[in-house]
Design an enzyme around this catalytic site. Structure first.
Site, PDB file in Angstrom:
ATOM      1  N   ARG A  92       0.866  -1.173   0.000  1.00  0.00           N
ATOM      2  CA  ARG A  92       0.000   0.000   0.000  1.00  0.00           C
ATOM      3  C   ARG A  92       0.907   1.229   0.000  1.00  0.00           C
ATOM      4  NH1 ARG A  92      -4.318   1.612   4.691  1.00  0.00           N
ATOM      5  NH2 ARG A  92      -5.113   3.463   3.671  1.00  0.00           N
ATOM      6  N   HIS A 180      -8.276   6.492   0.611  1.00  0.00           N
ATOM      7  CA  HIS A 180      -9.057   5.269   0.889  1.00  0.00           C
ATOM      8  C   HIS A 180      -9.377   4.506  -0.391  1.00  0.00           C
ATOM      9  CE1 HIS A 180     -10.595   7.085   4.936  1.00  0.00           C
ATOM     10  NE2 HIS A 180      -9.608   6.247   5.146  1.00  0.00           N
ATOM     11  N   ARG A 240      -9.067  14.167  13.199  1.00  0.00           N
ATOM     12  CA  ARG A 240      -8.950  15.205  12.160  1.00  0.00           C
ATOM     13  C   ARG A 240     -10.256  15.970  12.019  1.00  0.00           C
ATOM     14  NH1 ARG A 240      -6.888  11.209   7.594  1.00  0.00           N
ATOM     15  NH2 ARG A 240      -6.821   9.656   9.239  1.00  0.00           N
ATOM     16  N   ILE A 328     -16.424   1.937  12.236  1.00  0.00           N
ATOM     17  CA  ILE A 328     -17.709   2.514  12.650  1.00  0.00           C
ATOM     18  C   ILE A 328     -18.810   2.071  11.690  1.00  0.00           C
ATOM     19  CG2 ILE A 328     -18.970   4.702  12.896  1.00  0.00           C
ATOM     20  CD1 ILE A 328     -16.266   5.988  13.741  1.00  0.00           C
ATOM     21  N   GLU A 378      -8.422  -3.831   2.800  1.00  0.00           N
ATOM     22  CA  GLU A 378      -7.502  -3.052   1.958  1.00  0.00           C
ATOM     23  C   GLU A 378      -6.323  -3.898   1.480  1.00  0.00           C
ATOM     24  OE1 GLU A 378      -7.492   0.091   5.038  1.00  0.00           O
ATOM     25  OE2 GLU A 378      -7.989   1.452   3.404  1.00  0.00           O
TER      26      GLU A 378
HETATM   27  P1  ADP Z   1      -8.719   2.461  10.798  1.00  0.00           P
HETATM   28  O1  ADP Z   1      -9.244   3.629  10.044  1.00  0.00           O
HETATM   29  O2  ADP Z   1      -7.571   2.799  11.722  1.00  0.00           O
HETATM   30  O3  ADP Z   1      -8.495   1.206   9.973  1.00  0.00           O
HETATM   31  P2  ADP Z   1     -11.049   1.112  11.836  1.00  0.00           P
HETATM   32  O4  ADP Z   1     -11.644   0.889  10.500  1.00  0.00           O
HETATM   33  O5  ADP Z   1     -10.643  -0.067  12.628  1.00  0.00           O
HETATM   34  O6  ADP Z   1      -9.859   2.136  11.824  1.00  0.00           O
HETATM   35  O7  ADP Z   1     -12.128   1.950  12.681  1.00  0.00           O
HETATM   36  C1  ADP Z   1     -11.852   2.404  13.959  1.00  0.00           C
HETATM   37  C2  ADP Z   1     -13.089   3.072  14.527  1.00  0.00           C
HETATM   38  O8  ADP Z   1     -14.148   2.111  14.545  1.00  0.00           O
HETATM   39  C3  ADP Z   1     -12.902   3.579  15.938  1.00  0.00           C
HETATM   40  O9  ADP Z   1     -13.524   4.843  16.094  1.00  0.00           O
HETATM   41  C4  ADP Z   1     -13.671   2.547  16.757  1.00  0.00           C
HETATM   42  O10 ADP Z   1     -14.194   3.103  17.938  1.00  0.00           O
HETATM   43  C5  ADP Z   1     -14.781   2.197  15.807  1.00  0.00           C
HETATM   44  N1  ADP Z   1     -15.402   0.918  16.177  1.00  0.00           N
HETATM   45  C6  ADP Z   1     -14.854  -0.303  16.185  1.00  0.00           C
HETATM   46  N2  ADP Z   1     -15.737  -1.215  16.659  1.00  0.00           N
HETATM   47  C7  ADP Z   1     -16.859  -0.531  16.993  1.00  0.00           C
HETATM   48  C8  ADP Z   1     -18.135  -0.877  17.556  1.00  0.00           C
HETATM   49  N3  ADP Z   1     -18.423  -2.135  17.879  1.00  0.00           N
HETATM   50  N4  ADP Z   1     -19.029   0.102  17.733  1.00  0.00           N
HETATM   51  C9  ADP Z   1     -18.734   1.368  17.414  1.00  0.00           C
HETATM   52  N5  ADP Z   1     -17.583   1.765  16.886  1.00  0.00           N
HETATM   53  C10 ADP Z   1     -16.643   0.837  16.679  1.00  0.00           C
END
Ligand code: ADP
Length: 393
Positions: A92, A180, A240, A328, A378
């Site tokens: 990546r 992304h 951010r 999320i 990804e």
């Molecule tokens: P990244 O962008 O670092 O790959 P992720 O895709 O893992 O991150 O997303 C991280 C976000 O997802 C964080 O804000 C985390 O709180 C949220 N998240 C993960 N599991 C849950 C859940 N069960 N409910 C709500 N939010 C979640």
């Protein structure tokens, strides 16, 4: 006779303090293992792995490993594994600039071009390139492919790419690149199997993780996206700010006497969910809190998605499907519900039971716009790109 070895592809995603990796079968693209190394630069540690070949990567990583040493450690484990033959690596790479619109096999000329893009992504590009160099140092003849976060958006029409700034600056590459892209590529690859014909129509994908953006897809191609010249634009994120008035940035510098570094720290690391709540950048923590500021941060997060989704819809001229992905997007029924409520006027309606269960299709049967939850991946599109670019893998 030596038993024949299974050809595998290594995918590396090198961040500032981590290296995520995945091994895929070069025959079937089945994931054999996914894992990560964390704490590079402070105390490097193996962060665990899952999958049929996870046992290859156990503890034993030296704590003082930098990116190169961590990559060498991974390669050494693969080299010593019985029955495996590493046939190519994919990376990546955050920035492909104006010219890289697709994955590319890496050679010296490509590396020179990618080095020249470091000023466009100074916090990320050097780590991505260091991983490529570490692999070629340890395994000189291994074919390597670079896959870019920006490439997917090079299909956007010119008006979606340029800013209303002097054209000389546009000509110098100060345009909306979008990010992304690997996540959106994956959604584009799998959506026809989930949504059928609608996948070719007007689709909004909401990648909502620590970083967050929207992409407007038409015919499976990006026609608009919320991130811009950098990954600071668009939606509110974990830390951010997303899109804000550039005049506010000038105010901080000119009237408050802040240095560029201080402004960057505020906008990149002290804003978003963390800044508004004053509690955490993590959506889960805020969902579990009853502090009014936590609620306001989550409300603003959803509001910003709704507002920007309206803009994506205008660019698409309508909406045939909506997709949630990333942390999320995949796991928070409550945040999805607030976003859907704000977009109810589009014909989008969630079924509460399906939404709570994180089902693949979470809209009601009679909703005019179906809504899907699709897990982000990804690494797989990188594996796929390696297979298509490197002959006889
Ligand atoms: P990244 O962008 O670092 O790959 P992720 O895709 O893992 O991150 O997303 C991280 C976000 O997802 C964080 O804000 C985390 O709180 C949220 N998240 C993960 N599991 C849950 C859940 N069960 N409910 C709500 N939010 C979640």
């Amino acid at each position: 006779m030596t038993p024949s070895k299974d050809a595998v592809i290594l995918v590396l995603n090198a961040g500032s303090s981590s290296v995520k990796f995945a091994l895929f079968s070069a025959e079937t693209l089945q994931p054999l293992c996914r894992g990560g190394i964390e704490g590079i630069g402070s105390r490097a540690r193996f962060g665990g792995a899952s999958g049929a070949r996870a046992h290859l990567f156990e503890d034993g990583l030296p704590e003082d490993s930098d990116h190169a040493a961590a990559t060498h450690w991974l390669l050494d484990r693969i080299r010593r594994a019985d029955g495996l033959r590493l046939s190519a690596a994919g990376h990546r790479v955050v920035h492909g600039g104006p010219d890289f619109a697709a994955p590319v096999v890496i050679d010296a000329a490509v590396m020179t071009a990618l080095d020249a893009l470091i000023p466009l992504a100074p916090a990320h590009q050097p780590h991505n390139l260091a991983a490529i160099r570490a692999v070629s140092g340890a395994w000189p003849d291994l074919p390597q492919v670079a896959c870019f976060d920006t490439a997917f958006h090079r299909t956007m029409p010119r008006l979606a790419q340029i800013f209303a700034i002097p054209h000389e600056l546009t000509d110098q590459g100060l345009v909306r690149y979008g990010f992304h892209g690997l996540s959106y590529q994956h959604i584009t690859d799998v959506l026809p199997g989930i949504a059928g014909e609608r996948a070719r129509g007007r689709v909004i994908v909401a990648h909502l993780g620590h970083g967050a953006s929207l992409c407007a897809l038409h015919g499976g191609r990006s026609i608009a996206t919320t991130m811009g010249f950098t990954a600071l634009d668009g939606l509110m994120m974990g830390m951010r700010c997303g899109a804000i008035d550039a005049g506010l940035v000038l105010h901080l510098i000119e009237q408050r006497g802040m240095t560029p570094g201080q402004v960057s720290e505020i906008l990149n690391r002290r804003s978003g969910l963390l800044g508004v709540s004053g509690i955490s950048n993590d959506a889960r923590t805020l969902l579990a809190s009853d502090a009014p500021r936590a609620a306001e941060a989550l409300d603003l997060f959803a509001y910003r998605v709704v507002r920007e989704a309206g803009s994506m819809m205008a660019a698409l001229g309508g909406l045939d499907a909506f997709v949630f992905t990333a942390g999320i997007g995949e796991r928070s029924a409550r945040i999805r519900a607030s976003i859907a409520e704000g977009l109810a006027w589009t014909g989008l309606r969630l079924d509460a039971t399906r939404n709570a269960a994180n089902d693949t299709r979470i809209s009601t049967d009679d909703a005019t716009v179906p809504v899907y939850v699709v897990p982000a991946d990804e690494e797989l599109p990188i594996g796929r790109a390696v297979l298509s670019r490197v002959p006889a893998v």
